[in-house]
Write a protein that holds these residues in place. Structure first.
Motif, mmCIF file in Angstrom:
data_model
loop_
_atom_site.group_PDB
_atom_site.id
_atom_site.type_symbol
_atom_site.label_atom_id
_atom_site.label_comp_id
_atom_site.label_asym_id
_atom_site.label_seq_id
_atom_site.Cartn_x
_atom_site.Cartn_y
_atom_site.Cartn_z
ATOM 1 N N ALA A 36 1.028 -1.308 0.053
ATOM 2 C CA ALA A 36 0.016 0.350 -0.109
ATOM 3 C C ALA A 36 1.055 1.289 0.005
ATOM 4 O O ALA A 36 0.661 2.183 -0.615
ATOM 5 C CB ALA A 36 -0.814 -0.161 1.186
ATOM 6 N N MET A 37 1.991 1.246 0.672
ATOM 7 C CA MET A 37 2.849 2.385 0.732
ATOM 8 C C MET A 37 3.640 2.617 -0.707
ATOM 9 O O MET A 37 3.472 3.686 -1.163
ATOM 10 C CB MET A 37 4.029 2.197 1.650
ATOM 11 C CG MET A 37 3.414 2.156 3.125
ATOM 12 S SD MET A 37 4.836 1.876 4.414
ATOM 13 C CE MET A 37 5.719 3.541 4.353
ATOM 14 N N ALA A 38 3.818 1.543 -1.284
ATOM 15 C CA ALA A 38 4.575 1.416 -2.608
ATOM 16 C C ALA A 38 3.634 2.052 -3.643
ATOM 17 O O ALA A 38 3.841 2.974 -4.456
ATOM 18 C CB ALA A 38 4.871 0.062 -3.124
ATOM 19 N N LEU A 39 2.348 1.532 -3.453
ATOM 20 C CA LEU A 39 1.168 2.135 -4.446
ATOM 21 C C LEU A 39 0.960 3.726 -4.352
ATOM 22 O O LEU A 39 1.020 4.220 -5.153
ATOM 23 C CB LEU A 39 -0.059 1.432 -4.088
ATOM 24 C CG LEU A 39 -1.426 1.940 -4.679
ATOM 25 C CD1 LEU A 39 -1.336 1.708 -6.219
ATOM 26 C CD2 LEU A 39 -2.685 1.295 -4.109
ATOM 27 N N ALA A 40 1.128 4.136 -2.879
ATOM 28 C CA ALA A 40 0.677 5.501 -2.650
ATOM 29 C C ALA A 40 2.148 6.298 -3.334
ATOM 30 O O ALA A 40 2.098 7.298 -3.861
ATOM 31 C CB ALA A 40 0.923 5.908 -1.226
ATOM 32 N N GLY A 41 3.239 5.699 -3.198
ATOM 33 C CA GLY A 41 4.369 6.408 -3.692
ATOM 34 C C GLY A 41 4.442 6.365 -5.180
ATOM 35 O O GLY A 41 4.831 7.641 -5.969
ATOM 36 N N GLU A 42 3.897 5.553 -5.859
ATOM 37 C CA GLU A 42 3.704 5.416 -7.453
ATOM 38 C C GLU A 42 2.648 6.542 -7.750
ATOM 39 O O GLU A 42 2.828 7.323 -8.942
ATOM 40 C CB GLU A 42 3.466 4.172 -7.843
ATOM 41 C CG GLU A 42 4.276 3.028 -7.767
ATOM 42 C CD GLU A 42 5.614 3.440 -8.495
ATOM 43 O OE1 GLU A 42 5.656 4.430 -9.486
ATOM 44 O OE2 GLU A 42 6.806 2.887 -8.149
ATOM 45 N N VAL A 43 1.599 6.538 -7.096
ATOM 46 C CA VAL A 43 0.420 7.632 -7.078
ATOM 47 C C VAL A 43 1.222 9.117 -7.209
ATOM 48 O O VAL A 43 0.914 10.199 -7.853
ATOM 49 C CB VAL A 43 -0.553 7.574 -6.384
ATOM 50 C CG1 VAL A 43 -1.725 8.757 -6.306
ATOM 51 C CG2 VAL A 43 -1.521 6.341 -6.603
ATOM 52 N N GLY A 44 2.117 9.145 -6.060
ATOM 53 C CA GLY A 44 2.713 10.425 -5.745
ATOM 54 C C GLY A 44 3.522 10.784 -7.180
ATOM 55 O O GLY A 44 3.579 12.084 -7.507
ATOM 56 N N GLU A 45 4.152 9.878 -7.824
ATOM 57 C CA GLU A 45 4.845 10.041 -9.137
ATOM 58 C C GLU A 45 3.915 10.695 -10.107
ATOM 59 O O GLU A 45 4.332 11.477 -10.794
ATOM 60 C CB GLU A 45 5.797 9.053 -9.381
ATOM 61 C CG GLU A 45 6.998 8.840 -8.453
ATOM 62 C CD GLU A 45 7.836 7.468 -8.896
ATOM 63 O OE1 GLU A 45 8.102 7.437 -10.144
ATOM 64 O OE2 GLU A 45 8.353 6.898 -8.240
#
Lengths: 116, 116, 116, 116
Positions: free
Chosen positions: D30-39
């Motif tokens: 979920a953190m990795a998903l949020a990081g990609e959405v941030g990009e």
């Protein structure tokens, strides 16, 4: 060491000197803030909670986490400046709200929310 | 008006009184910070940039945006406390980096990044 | 069970019927997507990694996590529709890129990124 | 063109071959998903809504946005696999909920939420 209000002025002058004020709508700055928080998450995502607790001791990760925290702060302070919000006051007010909703007795050990 | 360091102590005492320190790893707090930023985005997502610029004048939306900014600040300050980072110093250092990379001459009107 | 393309049409019709297409710019939808991911993080933030691994067995948290995953999917599919991107193709292409950059030999056990 | 279930298998094999399954807890993903959405947000943050609507025509930005959408999809599919959630079903269920709450008559032109 400078205060939030001094930092606010520094960031404002930085934006003005580069003619970037027209890009700095609350909507755009909120997106930029979220993007920086995403970069912070990316530094912590594969660590265990225990590893995350000592991340600042890591000679490679520590400075990167500090730099991301700096980025997040820059955009939060800039957004607050554009919105005309005093961050410390807004946070203090919200904390008082939370204190009423999560009393020490009820919350003790059972939850973890400072705010919501 | 209190300073960041006073706010940091208030939030720390709030967490300690409720026995929530064990939940407050950097990893967990970074997720909570991202969750609050998500709530802030939700308040601004359907506004035009122009509407977002006057959002604080809206009697309904204004207080909600201020409350979300308070929540974001609370978790950012708590995370910085747990990591042992001085937010204003970290931001100032990063701003100096950005000043070297985005000189006034090169950046004027062409970009919008304060930091990255 | 419907496919991504069927879901895409359902979401498009949903937005059209409510005259919401004018709000659905890529910028606005990306913010909405981030907001939903924030809600997903909020469900998982205080759990240990081990607790998160069994979250779907929890009668209260499981359905909430599933609902948030549904929300994230809705906005991702809607954003892809507006941008004219085939999500599965875009993901497959990116996975092939990652396979070249993170070979099985080099990556084994040492990292965790599928993509970046 | 592959389906979501084929993509799910590809991503699973990718993770297994690299011995990354132990990193792939729901919390971490979920953190990795949020990081990609941030990009993804970072690609769109300084654009006007109008510019964002034609971003795919931009020879530089278009492929970057597509790549970020691919990254987001990869992590969302991986997270759904680990949680045992059928994304299209979860989204369809949520859309039916939203249809009940936001009737065409009440919602027409007045709001923009597909889901919340």
């Amino acid at each position: 060491m400078s205060s939030v209000s001094e930092l606010t002025l520094l960031v404002r002058e930085f934006a003005q000197a580069r003619d970037w004020e027209r890009f700095h709508t609350p909507k755009n700055l909120a997106m930029a803030l979220a993007g920086e928080v995403g970069e912070l998450l990316a530094e912590l995502q594969w660590l265990t909670p225990e590893q995350s607790a000592t991340v600042m001791n890591d000679p490679e990760l520590g400075p990167r986490v500090r730099a991301e925290m700096g980025d997040v702060t820059i955009y939060l302070v800039r957004l607050a400046d554009v919105l005309g919000i005093d961050l410390v006051e807004a946070a203090t007010d919200k904390l008082e709200d939370s204190a009423r909703r999560y009393t020490v007795e009820a919350a003790r050990g059972s939850a973890a929310k400072i705010s919501d």
